[in-house]
Design a protein around this motif. Structure first.
Motif, PDB file in Angstrom:
ATOM      1  N   THR A 126      80.377  16.159  77.102  1.00  0.00           N
ATOM      2  CA  THR A 126      80.098  15.146  78.117  1.00  0.00           C
ATOM      3  C   THR A 126      81.357  14.356  78.448  1.00  0.00           C
ATOM      4  N   ARG A 170      79.308  13.072  83.627  1.00  0.00           N
ATOM      5  CA  ARG A 170      79.241  14.482  83.986  1.00  0.00           C
ATOM      6  C   ARG A 170      79.038  15.279  82.700  1.00  0.00           C
ATOM      7  N   GLY A 215      77.723  16.423  91.296  1.00  0.00           N
ATOM      8  CA  GLY A 215      77.212  16.653  89.943  1.00  0.00           C
ATOM      9  C   GLY A 215      77.534  15.557  88.948  1.00  0.00           C
ATOM     10  N   GLU A 216      78.205  14.488  89.386  1.00  0.00           N
ATOM     11  CA  GLU A 216      78.529  13.370  88.495  1.00  0.00           C
ATOM     12  C   GLU A 216      77.561  12.220  88.755  1.00  0.00           C
TER      13      GLU A 216
END
Length: 551
Positions: free
Chosen positions: A386, A409, A431-432
């Motif tokens: 992570t 993320r 995607g974050e």
């Protein structure tokens, strides 16, 4: 700044990770089937005096899956679970997956308006709910025609119990629900039957978990089989859990903490999950005494409630050698008070529905540092694989020690919200996850949560974070719980108000608490008013509802 990467601290902690890592392509159903094949006689649920093994849960979920398929439920359909912490939740969850379907986890405290919205938004066609919830809420909602639900199955709090706890179920007799199917009857009808083999893909949605809706309508976070599997493994490896452990299921199973930190662990490790229908501190304390759990994760008010039981002793908590708390901040003074009262060493953990529970945790056995400037207790370090950044108001990475929004993320982050592409693009760009939480990272890589962005108080141009004021209040010997909000002020625009509940047998006046804060913090920060209350309003997961206090 980024969280960890190749930092030696994390590498050192990672040396002890078990070798049986979950494959990246594994689904939650794969993990459950592997556990059944490995140890079918393992107890996986303890519910009062009732016990269910992996093999029994496998057969029951097979039977329910067949019942659903026979009645038109199919791959991709949604089964809503409107239940308390009962075996029916686990059985329903697995049955949905065995049909190739999706479970929709619904808060049992939701009423007509909320249930209607969640069923309609998810498009659920089947509802598995407690009989009393159906009588009080569900029947009217289904009959309204405002949802797609066409199949209703009811379960009872008495199902799978061998003894009724008189304090929780006094004078309760299992009712007959005329316009719904009974879960136990369905399981008996389809006993020994197996559905066609379902093989969901890792990125298929496993569960829709709805956010609390504090900043708008609730959104269905799409927890996939892959994200659930990853963080079930995170719990197992981070806390070094083994089949010898026993999980105390005090977080609601509909909530992401209960879903992953209780159910996911039990199915993966595998090990027993101890359930007690709903959180009642006296009943849960009895369950601790009877079943001797070794691990739990719960909001800090749960630990406070258990410790405040008049007959609680340190020996009652001796088996709980691995205790984590998430969902609400822990003040250092509260951690120390609980250690003295119970002997528990409570470790911080942090995550969101959108991260399938943990994104950060204090390594088991480590002591979380306290930030010397703010007095805040660290929420830990990023968990496996992570990366965490702190973003300034301009969206750029902040410097070490600088306060900004926490952005995450990793393989536990959901791909988005159900049928809400605009909300997904705003909250999870590229995607974050932009969490909406404000915090910072110290030079050693420990993270600290300051507060929610929306809770910041602007007092005559000065920023006041409620969490800092609350932490000061918690150091007062009479304070049990505290919550701070901003209220309108003609001169300052906003000013600081605190709501406080006191410890049993302790006393303090509002004026005394105001003066205590004035002596311990800058003039613009201390609360101008304090209101004493018996209890602070909370969610079912133990988060204090500041919005209700503001209202």
């Amino acid at each position: 700044m980024s969280g960890y990467g190749d930092r030696p601290w994390l590498a050192q902690y990672g040396e002890d990770r078990p070798a049986d890592l979950v494959p990246d392509h594994a689904t939650m159903l794969d993990l459950f089937r592997a556990s059944v094949a490995k140890a079918p006689a393992t107890e996986v649920i303890r519910y009062f005096d009732g016990v269910l093994t992996l093999a029994e849960v496998d057969r029951a979920s097979d039977a329910l899956a067949v019942a659903l398929l026979d009645r038109g439920f199919g791959a991709g359909d949604r089964l809503a679970l409107y239940l308390q912490n009962n075996p029916a939740f686990v059985i329903g969850l697995l049955a949905a997956w065995k049909t190739g379907g999706i479970a929709v986890a619904i808060n049992p405290m939701n009423k007509h308006r909320e249930l209607t919205y969640l069923l309609a938004d998810s498009g659920a066609t089947a509802l598995l709910c407690l009989d009393d919830l159906y009588s009080d809420v569900g029947r009217t909602v289904v009959a309204s025609g405002d949802t797609a639900v066409r199949l209703v199955i009811t379960a009872s709090a008495l199902d799978w119990q061998q003894r009724v706890d008189p304090r929780l179920f006094a004078h309760v007799v299992k009712p007959v629900v005329e316009d719904a199917l009974d879960l136990v009857d369905l399981l008996d009808q389809h006993e020994g039957q197996s559905p066609p083999l379902a093989d969901p893909a890792p990125d298929d949605v496993a569960v829709l978990s709805y956010t609390s809706g504090t900043t708008g309508v609730p959104k269905g976070a799409m927890n996939t089989h892959r994200t659930l599997a990853f963080n079930s493994q995170t719990y197992r490896d981070w806390m070094a859990l083994t089949p010898a452990d026993r999980v105390l299921g005090v977080a609601p199973l509909f909530h992401i903490t209960g879903l992953v930190g209780h159910v996911g662990i039990a199915l993966l490790v595998p090990c027993p999950l101890i359930l007690a229908h709903r959180f009642h501190p006296g009943v849960v304390l009895d369950a601790i005494r009877e079943h001797r759990p070794t691990f739990t994760v719960a909001a800090i008010p749960v630990f406070i409630s258990l410790a405040d039981q008049p007959d609680a002793t340190r020996e009652d908590f001796a088996s709980l050698t691995i205790a984590y708390s998430g969902g609400a901040p822990i003040a250092p003074a509260v951690r120390d008070r609980l250690r003295t009262r119970t002997g528990l060493e409570i470790h911080n953990i942090y995550g969101l529905t959108e991260t399938n529970s943990p994104s950060h945790a204090v390594p088991y056995g480590a002591a979380a540092p306290v930030d010397p400037a703010s007095g805040a207790l660290s929420i830990g370090v990023p968990v496996f694989n992570t990366v965490v950044r702190i973003l300034g108001d301009d969206g750029e990475e902040a410097e070490v020690g600088e306060v900004g929004e926490i952005a995450i993320r990793g393989p536990q982050v959901v791909p988005g919200y159900w049928n809400k592409p605009d909300a997904t693009a705003e909250a999870i760009p590229g995607g974050e996850l932009r969490t909406g939480d404000v915090g910072f990272m110290d030079p050693d890589g420990w993270f600290y949560l300051v507060d929610r962005k929306k809770d910041m108080i602007n007092a005559a141009g000065y920023k006041v974070w409620p969490r800092e004021v609350e932490d000061v209040l918690y150091t007062h010997p009479a304070v049990r719980e505290a919550a701070v909000v901003g209220v309108p002020d003609a001169y300052r625009g906003e000013t600081v108000k605190a709501f406080v509940s006191l410890l049993p047998g302790k006393s303090a006046s509002p004026a005394e608490l105001v003066e205590f804060c004035r002596q311990n913090m800058a003039a613009y920060k201390y609360p101008r008013t304090v209101e004493l209350v018996d209890e602070l309003p909370k969610t079912t997961t133990g988060k204090i509802l500041r919005r209700e206090l503001r209202e």
